[in-house]
Design an enzyme around this catalytic site. Structure first.
Site, PDB file in Angstrom:
ATOM      1  N   ASN A 174     -10.359  -3.008  -6.567  1.00  0.00           N
ATOM      2  CA  ASN A 174      -9.548  -2.073  -7.360  1.00  0.00           C
ATOM      3  C   ASN A 174     -10.184  -1.706  -8.704  1.00  0.00           C
ATOM      4  OD1 ASN A 174      -6.349  -3.389  -6.179  1.00  0.00           O
ATOM      5  ND2 ASN A 174      -7.498  -1.619  -5.472  1.00  0.00           N
ATOM      6  N   TRP A 175     -11.205  -2.457  -9.122  1.00  0.00           N
ATOM      7  CA  TRP A 175     -11.927  -2.110 -10.361  1.00  0.00           C
ATOM      8  C   TRP A 175     -12.595  -0.753 -10.238  1.00  0.00           C
ATOM      9  CZ3 TRP A 175     -11.045  -4.843 -14.608  1.00  0.00           C
ATOM     10  CH2 TRP A 175     -10.681  -6.183 -14.495  1.00  0.00           C
ATOM     11  N   ARG A 221       0.320   9.006 -10.220  1.00  0.00           N
ATOM     12  CA  ARG A 221       0.104   7.824  -9.358  1.00  0.00           C
ATOM     13  C   ARG A 221       0.754   6.564  -9.937  1.00  0.00           C
ATOM     14  NH1 ARG A 221      -3.513   7.329  -5.577  1.00  0.00           N
ATOM     15  NH2 ARG A 221      -3.949   5.176  -6.138  1.00  0.00           N
ATOM     16  N   ASN A 251       1.436   3.352  -2.833  1.00  0.00           N
ATOM     17  CA  ASN A 251       2.095   3.726  -4.098  1.00  0.00           C
ATOM     18  C   ASN A 251       1.669   5.117  -4.549  1.00  0.00           C
ATOM     19  OD1 ASN A 251       3.049   1.149  -4.018  1.00  0.00           O
ATOM     20  ND2 ASN A 251       1.770   0.373  -5.676  1.00  0.00           N
ATOM     21  N   GLY A 252       0.366   5.373  -4.430  1.00  0.00           N
ATOM     22  CA  GLY A 252      -0.173   6.662  -4.880  1.00  0.00           C
ATOM     23  C   GLY A 252       0.383   7.807  -4.042  1.00  0.00           C
ATOM     24  N   ARG A 253       0.415   7.604  -2.716  1.00  0.00           N
ATOM     25  CA  ARG A 253       0.918   8.665  -1.835  1.00  0.00           C
ATOM     26  C   ARG A 253       2.412   8.909  -2.051  1.00  0.00           C
ATOM     27  NH1 ARG A 253      -1.527   6.014   3.300  1.00  0.00           N
ATOM     28  NH2 ARG A 253      -1.936   4.428   1.722  1.00  0.00           N
ATOM     29  N   ASP A 278       0.829  -1.212   0.000  1.00  0.00           N
ATOM     30  CA  ASP A 278       0.000   0.000   0.000  1.00  0.00           C
ATOM     31  C   ASP A 278       0.864   1.263   0.000  1.00  0.00           C
ATOM     32  OD1 ASP A 278      -2.298   1.471  -0.008  1.00  0.00           O
ATOM     33  OD2 ASP A 278      -2.860   1.053   2.063  1.00  0.00           O
ATOM     34  N   HIS A 281       3.133   2.933  -8.805  1.00  0.00           N
ATOM     35  CA  HIS A 281       2.939   1.502  -9.075  1.00  0.00           C
ATOM     36  C   HIS A 281       4.160   0.933  -9.790  1.00  0.00           C
ATOM     37  CE1 HIS A 281      -1.022   2.049  -7.604  1.00  0.00           C
ATOM     38  NE2 HIS A 281      -1.513   2.635  -8.677  1.00  0.00           N
ATOM     39  N   ARG A 287      -5.387  -2.356   8.293  1.00  0.00           N
ATOM     40  CA  ARG A 287      -6.599  -3.144   8.085  1.00  0.00           C
ATOM     41  C   ARG A 287      -6.296  -4.262   7.093  1.00  0.00           C
ATOM     42  NH1 ARG A 287      -7.814   2.098   6.299  1.00  0.00           N
ATOM     43  NH2 ARG A 287      -7.393   2.298   4.074  1.00  0.00           N
ATOM     44  N   THR A 318     -10.411  -7.247  -5.893  1.00  0.00           N
ATOM     45  CA  THR A 318     -11.684  -7.151  -6.612  1.00  0.00           C
ATOM     46  C   THR A 318     -12.268  -5.734  -6.471  1.00  0.00           C
ATOM     47  OG1 THR A 318     -12.643  -8.191  -4.652  1.00  0.00           O
ATOM     48  CG2 THR A 318     -12.377  -9.582  -6.580  1.00  0.00           C
TER      49      THR A 318
HETATM   50  C1  FPP Z   1      -1.963   0.203  -3.319  1.00  0.00           C
HETATM   51  O1  FPP Z   1      -1.433   1.494  -3.419  1.00  0.00           O
HETATM   52  C2  FPP Z   1      -1.360  -0.650  -4.317  1.00  0.00           C
HETATM   53  C3  FPP Z   1      -2.037  -1.268  -5.322  1.00  0.00           C
HETATM   54  C4  FPP Z   1      -3.484  -1.149  -5.494  1.00  0.00           C
HETATM   55  C5  FPP Z   1      -1.357  -2.059  -6.322  1.00  0.00           C
HETATM   56  C6  FPP Z   1      -0.064  -2.645  -5.939  1.00  0.00           C
HETATM   57  C7  FPP Z   1       0.546  -3.273  -7.077  1.00  0.00           C
HETATM   58  C8  FPP Z   1       1.865  -3.307  -7.338  1.00  0.00           C
HETATM   59  C9  FPP Z   1       2.874  -2.670  -6.488  1.00  0.00           C
HETATM   60  C10 FPP Z   1       2.382  -3.976  -8.533  1.00  0.00           C
HETATM   61  C11 FPP Z   1       2.043  -5.418  -8.616  1.00  0.00           C
HETATM   62  C12 FPP Z   1       2.821  -5.996  -9.651  1.00  0.00           C
HETATM   63  C13 FPP Z   1       2.971  -7.264  -9.990  1.00  0.00           C
HETATM   64  C14 FPP Z   1       4.053  -7.586 -10.884  1.00  0.00           C
HETATM   65  C15 FPP Z   1       2.131  -8.342  -9.544  1.00  0.00           C
HETATM   66  P1  FPP Z   1      -2.417   2.718  -3.626  1.00  0.00           P
HETATM   67  O2  FPP Z   1      -2.452   3.039  -5.068  1.00  0.00           O
HETATM   68  O3  FPP Z   1      -3.746   2.400  -3.022  1.00  0.00           O
HETATM   69  O4  FPP Z   1      -1.680   3.828  -2.827  1.00  0.00           O
HETATM   70  P2  FPP Z   1      -2.385   5.047  -2.057  1.00  0.00           P
HETATM   71  O5  FPP Z   1      -3.214   4.444  -0.967  1.00  0.00           O
HETATM   72  O6  FPP Z   1      -1.235   5.817  -1.535  1.00  0.00           O
HETATM   73  O7  FPP Z   1      -3.187   5.779  -3.078  1.00  0.00           O
END
Ligand code: FPP
Length: 253
Positions: free
Chosen positions: A79-80, A44, A33-35, A31, A48, A205, A77
């Site tokens: 994330n869609w 964002r 990646n976006g932040r 979790d 990833h 969570r 599921t």
């Molecule tokens: C949550 O961060 C992360 C995800 C929804 C996707 C995570 C996926 C990867 C790191 C790549 C997976 C790759 C392979 C090769 C299987 P967020 O975007 O919700 O972050 P945020 O809460 O800060 O916005």
């Protein structure tokens, strides 16, 4: 164990590990990646992309320290619900990753498995995963399990439906239904339950991840965003895990 890439600090920390008390299966909720991207004023999806680099490092290190299995929550599921451009980007990542890393994964004897509704995935993603499953099916080393289009509730419901179908056909009676049998219907029937679940980014969570399988898992949370998660964090998580007393509902020994 190949520790060539480890820093002096990582090597020092590894010295504290009790190799007799290693977790068998570690699962990751990647979790933040976006932040991470926002803080760096990047789109964002850059978060990833960098998240895949972190995953790559952790897979290789996990195999080096002889974990039996690692699971990564790559796409839920839920994330869609994200904008379609982000969904497309996320669903393309397994393909990008496997395209580049499959030869090395094969060479390192890593066995790839997948949990989730494969039918709902775009053809490219699905065929990249299927090719990886096939090419590594005979490998006997660490299991790299990718949770893609995965949701814990949907998984449980799917198992219940399959058992109900069997019962309807007269092939299964309610009395025969026990935990062991039920687990055979889950996506994870080939995996031991996770000993340790790690979630990054400060959220604490479970987010519909491995709901059944996490019944006795230990959790380790860190405020680090996933793109910055490193070998050192995994070592710290394992050290903390080794300090915990697991009771599985029993009493302290
Ligand atoms: C949550 O961060 C992360 C995800 C929804 C996707 C995570 C996926 C990867 C790191 C790549 C997976 C790759 C392979 C090769 C299987 P967020 O975007 O919700 O972050 P945020 O809460 O800060 O916005």
């Amino acid at each position: 164990m190949s520790l060539e890439k480890c820093t002096a600090r990582e090597k020092e920390m590894l010295g504290y590990i009790n190799w007799e008390k290693m977790p068998g299966h570690v699962a990751f909720i990647m979790d933040g990646n976006g932040r991470w991207a926002r803080e760096k004023k990047m789109p964002r999806v850059e978060g990833h992309r960098q998240g895949v680099e972190a995953l790559r490092e952790i897979v290789s290190f996990s195999s080096d320290i002889n974990l039996r299995a690692v699971t990564f929550y790559a796409f839920s599921t839920e994330n869609w619900r994200r904008p379609s451009s982000e969904v497309d980007f996320l669903l393309n990542l397994p393909e990008v990753y496997l395209e580049k890393d499959l030869p090395e994964l094969v060479e390192n004897n890593i066995k790839i498995t997948a949990t989730g509704e494969m039918e709902g995935l775009p053809t490219g993603t699905r065929s990249a995963i299927e090719k990886a499953l096939e090419k590594t099916s005979k490998n006997t080393g660490m299991i790299l399990n990718l949770a893609v289009n995965y949701g814990g509730r949907a998984e449980i419901l799917r198992a219940v439906r399959m058992m109900a179908e069997k019962a309807k056909q007269g092939e299964l009676s309610p009395g025969e239904m026990d935990e062991k049998l039920f687990e055979g219907y889950l996506f994870t029937s080939h995996l031991e339950d996770p000993d340790l679940i790690i979630r990054t980014s400060g959220e604490q969570r479970i987010s519909n991840f491995l709901l059944w399988q996490a019944a006795y898992s230990e959790f380790w949370f860190t405020s680090i965003y996933w793109p910055e998660f490193s070998r050192l964090h995994l070592i710290k998580a394992i050290l903390e895990y080794q300090r915990r007393k697991r009771r599985f509902g029993g009493v302290h020994t």
